[in-house]
Design an enzyme around this catalytic site. Structure first.
Site: not given
Length: 244
Positions: A151-153, A155-156
């Site tokens: 999820a974090y990757a 978004s980035k």
């Protein structure tokens, strides 16, 4: 009106954002230290900057709230006369295998990391003066594909795509737009929840055999925001000590 260059730094109260705010101030920038909830921490950053002879003000703003972000830019213009450098370092991280991901947490993460980045970039595109720079913070995990960072990757990855498009949309404005993608960096956000063995394993990955520091990342951002780095535009700089 002062001819001092002015920087707006979101997420400037702690971690990498704090290091960036302090480093920009040390290079003569007046700094708006953006924060969401950590008012006392932001005040300490401002105190550190002013004690060293710099100029800074704290401004509270949820980066996903367009009104609050506009007010933060207003504060920069009212306090210091304009905006030349915008660094979007506000971020949220949540770790989970994709199969187990709480979608409410996904929405919260994307609200800060994607919507927040777009709101900051939109306001920066409207206000940054010629000769200025916009720097977004991404993550090297976009390329490293560590498990649990889906999820974090994601978004980035959106931040990187937006960065490259905006650089081209600002043709003719003499404004650069880049992203810095840190690798494992010793911040409170990164270290939280990790045991010593995990931290040691991550520190051994780069050929330089250590975790990055917030100051390592701040130096890269300061270069991109300086006249010396102005020929670098529309790029993602992987600041990770050489992790492949």
């Amino acid at each position: 009106m002062s001819d001092q260059r002015v920087a707006v730094v979101s997420g400037g109260s702690r971690g990498i954002g704090k290091a960036i705010a302090v480093a920009l101030a040390a290079r003569g920038r007046a700094v708006v230290v953006g924060f969401q909830g950590a008012a006392s921490a932001a005040a300490q950053v401002v105190e550190e900057i002013t004690a060293s002879g710099g100029r800074a003000v704290p401004v509270q703003a949820d980066v996903a709230d367009e009104g609050a972000v506009a007010a933060m830019f207003d504060a920069a213009e009212e306090s210091f006369g304009g905006v030349d450098v915008v660094v979007n370092s506000a971020g949220r991280m949540s770790l989970s295998p994709i199969a187990d991901l709480d979608l409410d947490e996904l929405d919260a993460l994307h609200r800060t990391n994607i919507r927040g980045a777009f709101v900051m970039a939109r306001e920066a595109a409207r206000r940054v003066r010629a000769g200025g720079a916009i720097v977004n913070l991404s993550t090297s995990v976009v390329g490293l594909q560590f498990p649990a960072y889906g999820a974090y990757a994601a978004s980035k990855g959106a931040v990187e795509a937006m960065t490259l498009v905006l650089a081209r949309e600002l043709r003719g404005r003499n404004i650069t737009v880049n992203a810095v993608a840190p690798g494992p960096t010793a911040t409170e956000l990164f270290l939280d929840g990790k045991d010593e063995a995990t931290i040691r394993r991550l520190a051994e990955q780069p050929p330089l055999e250590r975790l990055g520091t917030p100051e390592d990342i701040a130096e890269v951002v300061c270069f991109l925001a300086s006249p010396a780095g102005h020929w670098i535009n529309g790029q993602v700089v992987r600041a990770n000590g050489g992790i492949i």
